[in-house]
Design a protein around this motif. Structure first.
Motif, PDB file in Angstrom:
ATOM      1  N   THR A 245       2.884  15.107  -2.582  1.00 49.83           N
ATOM      2  CA  THR A 245       3.231  14.491  -1.298  1.00 49.83           C
ATOM      3  C   THR A 245       3.347  12.980  -1.436  1.00 49.83           C
ATOM      4  O   THR A 245       2.478  12.327  -2.020  1.00 49.83           O
ATOM      5  N   GLN A 246       4.408  12.405  -0.916  1.00 48.82           N
ATOM      6  CA  GLN A 246       4.607  10.956  -0.883  1.00 48.82           C
ATOM      7  C   GLN A 246       4.252  10.440   0.505  1.00 48.82           C
ATOM      8  O   GLN A 246       4.766  10.942   1.501  1.00 48.82           O
ATOM      9  N   LEU A 247       3.384   9.444   0.551  1.00 51.66           N
ATOM     10  CA  LEU A 247       2.993   8.828   1.810  1.00 51.66           C
ATOM     11  C   LEU A 247       3.260   7.324   1.748  1.00 51.66           C
ATOM     12  O   LEU A 247       3.428   6.746   0.677  1.00 51.66           O
ATOM     13  N   SER A 248       3.234   6.699   2.905  1.00 51.25           N
ATOM     14  CA  SER A 248       3.537   5.272   3.009  1.00 51.25           C
ATOM     15  C   SER A 248       2.432   4.412   2.403  1.00 51.25           C
ATOM     16  O   SER A 248       1.249   4.765   2.434  1.00 51.25           O
ATOM     17  N   MET A 249       2.850   3.273   1.861  1.00 55.90           N
ATOM     18  CA  MET A 249       1.900   2.254   1.422  1.00 55.90           C
ATOM     19  C   MET A 249       1.562   1.300   2.563  1.00 55.90           C
ATOM     20  O   MET A 249       0.883   0.300   2.346  1.00 55.90           O
ATOM     21  N   LYS A 250       2.008   1.605   3.772  1.00 55.10           N
ATOM     22  CA  LYS A 250       1.802   0.711   4.908  1.00 55.10           C
ATOM     23  C   LYS A 250       0.679   1.166   5.825  1.00 55.10           C
ATOM     24  O   LYS A 250       0.366   0.467   6.796  1.00 55.10           O
ATOM     25  N   ALA A 251       0.053   2.313   5.541  1.00 55.11           N
ATOM     26  CA  ALA A 251      -0.999   2.814   6.417  1.00 55.11           C
ATOM     27  C   ALA A 251      -1.911   3.752   5.644  1.00 55.11           C
ATOM     28  O   ALA A 251      -1.490   4.408   4.691  1.00 55.11           O
ATOM     29  N   GLY A 252      -3.183   3.789   6.068  1.00 54.85           N
ATOM     30  CA  GLY A 252      -4.152   4.691   5.471  1.00 54.85           C
ATOM     31  C   GLY A 252      -5.089   3.981   4.508  1.00 54.85           C
ATOM     32  O   GLY A 252      -4.737   2.953   3.911  1.00 54.85           O
ATOM     33  N   SER A 253      -6.293   4.534   4.366  1.00 54.23           N
ATOM     34  CA  SER A 253      -7.296   3.872   3.538  1.00 54.23           C
ATOM     35  C   SER A 253      -6.906   3.840   2.062  1.00 54.23           C
ATOM     36  O   SER A 253      -7.217   2.876   1.350  1.00 54.23           O
TER      37      SER A 253
ATOM     38  N   LEU B 272       1.825  -6.337   2.748  1.00 50.80           N
ATOM     39  CA  LEU B 272       1.352  -6.479   4.118  1.00 50.80           C
ATOM     40  C   LEU B 272       2.488  -6.505   5.136  1.00 50.80           C
ATOM     41  O   LEU B 272       2.256  -6.269   6.326  1.00 50.80           O
ATOM     42  N   HIS B 273       3.704  -6.771   4.679  1.00 52.25           N
ATOM     43  CA  HIS B 273       4.839  -6.838   5.606  1.00 52.25           C
ATOM     44  C   HIS B 273       5.084  -5.464   6.226  1.00 52.25           C
ATOM     45  O   HIS B 273       5.403  -4.500   5.536  1.00 52.25           O
ATOM     46  N   GLY B 274       4.888  -5.366   7.515  1.00 51.66           N
ATOM     47  CA  GLY B 274       5.079  -4.108   8.228  1.00 51.66           C
ATOM     48  C   GLY B 274       3.910  -3.143   8.141  1.00 51.66           C
ATOM     49  O   GLY B 274       3.987  -2.028   8.650  1.00 51.66           O
ATOM     50  N   ALA B 275       2.811  -3.575   7.512  1.00 48.25           N
ATOM     51  CA  ALA B 275       1.658  -2.687   7.359  1.00 48.25           C
ATOM     52  C   ALA B 275       0.856  -2.602   8.646  1.00 48.25           C
ATOM     53  O   ALA B 275       0.879  -3.509   9.486  1.00 48.25           O
ATOM     54  N   ARG B 276       0.109  -1.523   8.789  1.00 45.20           N
ATOM     55  CA  ARG B 276      -0.731  -1.336   9.970  1.00 45.20           C
ATOM     56  C   ARG B 276      -2.131  -1.908   9.761  1.00 45.20           C
ATOM     57  O   ARG B 276      -2.977  -1.790  10.643  1.00 45.20           O
ATOM     58  N   PHE B 277      -2.377  -2.494   8.595  1.00 44.25           N
ATOM     59  CA  PHE B 277      -3.638  -3.182   8.343  1.00 44.25           C
ATOM     60  C   PHE B 277      -3.356  -4.652   8.080  1.00 44.25           C
ATOM     61  O   PHE B 277      -2.206  -5.049   7.857  1.00 44.25           O
ATOM     62  N   THR B 278      -4.384  -5.472   8.109  1.00 46.98           N
ATOM     63  CA  THR B 278      -4.241  -6.925   8.074  1.00 46.98           C
ATOM     64  C   THR B 278      -4.876  -7.504   6.807  1.00 46.98           C
ATOM     65  O   THR B 278      -5.640  -6.819   6.113  1.00 46.98           O
ATOM     66  N   PRO B 279      -4.601  -8.800   6.519  1.00 42.70           N
ATOM     67  CA  PRO B 279      -5.284  -9.450   5.400  1.00 42.70           C
ATOM     68  C   PRO B 279      -6.798  -9.420   5.545  1.00 42.70           C
ATOM     69  O   PRO B 279      -7.519  -9.284   4.542  1.00 42.70           O
TER      70      PRO B 279
END
Length: 241
Positions: free
Chosen positions: A129-137, A155-162
């Motif tokens: 399964t391929q998942l996004s690098m923009k969300a999830g632990s 971090l561009h477009g990610a759901r987590f912050t610096p």
């Protein structure tokens, strides 16, 4: 320590491949990482692309090529995957939740091993399964220790912050609540290769109702312990008891 084999072109090609282990890399970044001249790096990288040992992503950056996956499969030896199976079963049984190992592959993270919860409500993530690098632990873990430019790009477009990633580096683990999918929580910790780089993430995932809204407080110790055992197995080639 001198890592030279005495065959200069092979040593230089190996330096390029080593630099790509961390993920997509521009020509300028390869030059900086290897210390080789720009013409030499360009010539080596293009030759490796020709043989599919190196590829390019949609942004034109160099990445490890598909031929390496084929060779690893043919050799039948992938320490991470070989060691992951029993450790993920141990993690699943200790937490009661599905467990996974993720690797970064370009702009995605890929599940390379898993142990599913046998009964009840599950967060099923099959191998491959391929998942996004923009969300999830797991995405947080795979990005948190990247170099500055890759971290900014990630971090561009990610759901987590610096700030969240700084906390991941400080604690040594990550958690997420509904980042990837509403109602799903997860906890992840880094797996490190022989050179200390983060090469994968060990995770558990399941409904927030079971993991609670502070899943790291409940499960981070065991997730980190399994991740450390998998790191040891990758370094030594031996499965932990």
């Amino acid at each position: 320590m001198d890592n030279s084999s005495g065959v200069g072109v092979i040593d230089k090609a190996a330096m390029v491949l080593d630099a790509l282990e961390a993920g997509p890399t521009s020509l300028a970044q390869l030059v900086a990482s290897t210390g080789l001249s720009r013409p030499t790096v360009h010539r080596l990288a293009q030759a490796l692309v020709h043989h599919r040992l190196v590829g390019k992503d949609i942004h034109g950056r160099f990445v490890l090529g598909g031929r390496l996956v084929e060779l690893a499969s043919a050799a039948g030896e992938d320490r991470l995957i070989a060691a992951a199976g029993p450790l993920l079963v141990r993690l699943r049984d200790a937490t009661g939740e599905s467990s996974q190992v993720f690797r970064r592959q370009g702009e995605h993270r890929v599940c390379v091993a898993s142990a599913e919860r046998p009964v009840g409500l599950r967060d099923t993530i099959p191998v491959g399964t391929q998942l996004s690098m923009k969300a999830g632990s797991a995405a947080q873990v795979l990005l948190a220790w990247e170099d500055h430019q890759r971290l900014l790009d990630g971090l561009h477009g990610a759901r987590f912050t610096p700030t969240i990633l700084a906390g991941v580096r400080r604690r040594g683990w990550a958690q997420s609540l509904g980042e990837r999918e509403p109602g799903v929580a997860s906890v992840s910790a880094p797996v490190r290769g022989p050179n200390g780089r983060v090469i994968a993430a060990v995770s558990i995932s399941g409904p927030i109702e079971r993991l609670t809204r502070q899943p790291g407080r409940v499960h981070s110790d065991i997730v980190c312990r399994i991740a450390a055992q998998l790191s040891d197995a990758v370094r030594t080639g031996q499965e932990n008891p």
